[in-house]
Write an enzyme that holds these catalytic residues in place. Structure first.
Site, PDB file in Angstrom:
ATOM      1  N   PHE A 127      35.136  55.103  30.101  1.00 54.77           N
ATOM      2  CA  PHE A 127      35.676  54.371  28.949  1.00 54.77           C
ATOM      3  C   PHE A 127      36.061  52.966  29.388  1.00 54.77           C
ATOM      4  CE2 PHE A 127      39.063  52.707  26.264  1.00 54.77           C
ATOM      5  CZ  PHE A 127      38.430  52.744  25.038  1.00 54.77           C
ATOM      6  N   ASP A 215      37.209  48.957  37.168  1.00 55.48           N
ATOM      7  CA  ASP A 215      38.076  48.932  35.986  1.00 55.48           C
ATOM      8  C   ASP A 215      39.369  49.654  36.367  1.00 55.48           C
ATOM      9  OD1 ASP A 215      39.451  49.484  33.662  1.00 55.48           O
ATOM     10  OD2 ASP A 215      37.667  49.947  32.474  1.00 55.48           O
ATOM     11  N   LYS A 244      46.706  46.990  30.512  1.00 53.98           N
ATOM     12  CA  LYS A 244      47.795  47.908  30.183  1.00 53.98           C
ATOM     13  C   LYS A 244      49.188  47.577  30.750  1.00 53.98           C
ATOM     14  CE  LYS A 244      45.293  51.813  28.436  1.00 53.98           C
ATOM     15  NZ  LYS A 244      43.851  51.794  28.633  1.00 53.98           N
TER      16      LYS A 244
END
Ligand SMILES: *Cc1c(COP(=O)(O)O)cnc(C)c1O
Length: 403
Positions: A127, A215, A244
């Site tokens: 993702f 990532d 985040k």
């Protein structure tokens, strides 16, 4: 009446206040937040130093644009590149934008090498976000359905599988310019790369002259007990993306690069109006200060180990449980049966906020400030809920980890 677009399915609960590891709803009920806004509020809610940084900076200056020098942006770039042992940073406003930046670097790299139809290797069950390029790089039919045609230039291999990587190197090696991978796949249920995998990827990318792009949007900034997950393997990627936890709730993303990847952008080749404004960059620096000064890397490692051990002891042999996995404070509990609303709502009724991904994996992403008492509460609550729910214990259906 609902004036919002219908893309979310929120639980019927809303919070009015947060402090540290705790949240409160309007009725005054207290919850242990073992999700941290999906790995965002890593230093806890309403941390006094973050509140102070926001207040002070809001009274000084919020935004000037990247047409002018932004001191806090330089400071944050120096801090992050120092911690990662990389060279340069670009700031944006989200994880997807950080990955877009990485993918644009891969295209520029291809261009420089004279590769006409470049491919980036991505992983099954990955993702990377919801923009066109990042959803195309993701392996998620639900993110992609209806948005075709997707962006071209990705080739998929199973996560953790070096033999499959060799195979695509044989067939498509000339066109491949980069590998994009999450060190731990978060959205697909806390899938942890086998030890040595990142190191082997590093070596393969060096041999093939591909960029290794990590990532670390979910794994970065202390989540796994180190600043970045790649540091467990003693490597450095060419490109790393963060978001985040970097703003502890303020929107900020970053793409770091080193070596040739740090030289690819020139004036005008990329940008963002809001990216790296004084407020978010100052808060980013404050987040790093807090992680350092409160010893949160060591705490995440210690409490992560305690939580994993506690959950394994309580649930490891339970007939409803398929497996319990963890890396630092990223923990997944695979159940044999789908459990989404049941578990989330039952836990909530017991004052515990958790998440379920892929239907049957309980995911825990508590703040890095978690304490021993919180660990005990999580273990006790999940053991009680899983043990008391007869519907979870049934004949295991055909083995498929991502139902
Ligand atoms: C959350 C996440 C993203 C997307 O970040 P957004 O800020 O929602 O765009 C990308 N990659 C990983 C690994 C993530 O966990």
């Amino acid at each position: 009446m609902n004036a919002l677009m219908n893309n979310y399915q929120p639980l019927p609960i809303s919070f009015t206040k947060g402090l540290g590891t705790r949240l409160w709803d309007a009725a005054g009920n207290e919850y242990l937040d073992a999700l941290a806004g999906v790995a965002v509020t890593n230093v806890g809610h309403s941390h006094p130093r973050i509140v102070e940084a926001i207040r002070d900076q809001a009274g000084l200056l919020l935004h000037t644009s990247n047409l002018y020098i932004i001191d806090w942006q330089h400071k944050l770039a120096e801090r992050l590149t120092g911690l990662a042992n990389m060279q340069r940073a670009f700031f944006c406003n989200s994880g997807a934008e950080a990955n877009e930046t990485a993918l644009k670097l891969a295209r520029l790299y291809a261009n420089r090498k004279g590769v006409r139809q470049p491919l980036v290797v991505v992983m099954e069950n990955s993702f990377h976000g919801r923009t066109f390029a990042t959803l195309s790089a993701s392996d998620s039919p639900s993110c992609q359905a209806g948005f075709e045609p997707l962006v071209e230039g990705f080739i998929k291999v199973p996560f953790g599988d070096l033999i499959a990587l060799q195979a695509v190197t044989q067939t498509h090696g000339q066109r491949i310019v980069a590998v994009l991978v999450e060190p731990v796949q978060g959205e697909s249920g806390v899938q942890i790369a086998p030890t040595g995998y990142l190191k082997a990827l590093r070596e393969h990318c060096d041999t093939q002259q591909w960029l290794l792009m990590l990532d670390e949007i979910q794994t970065g900034l202390g989540r796994t007990g180190r600043w970045f997950a790649f540091q467990h393997e003693g490597i450095v990627p060419d490109v790393m993306t963060l978001a985040k936890a970097l703003g502890n709730g303020l929107p900020i993303g970053a793409c770091l690069a080193t070596g040739i990847a740090a030289q690819l952008f020139g004036p005008g080749s990329h940008g963002s109006t809001f990216g790296g404004n004084p407020l978010v960059c100052r808060v980013g620096c404050t987040v790093l200060d807090i992680i350092e000064q409160q010893g949160l890397l060591a705490n995440a490692a210690r409490q992560g180990q305690a939580l994993l051990a506690g959950l394994r002891e309580a649930l490891g042999n339970h007939p409803a449980v398929r497996s319990v996995r963890g890396h630092g404070l990223m923990i997944g509990i695979d159940l044999h049966q789908p459990c989404r609303h049941l578990m989330v709502e039952a836990a909530q009724a017991h004052g515990l906020l958790i998440n379920v991904t892929r239907g049957s994996t309980i995911r825990l992403l508590p703040p890095l400030t978690l304490q021993a008492l919180d660990v005990a509460m999580i273990v006790k609550t999940l053991r009680a809920l899983i043990s008391s729910d007869q519907s979870l214990v049934g004949a295991p259906t055909i083995d498929s980890p991502s139902r």
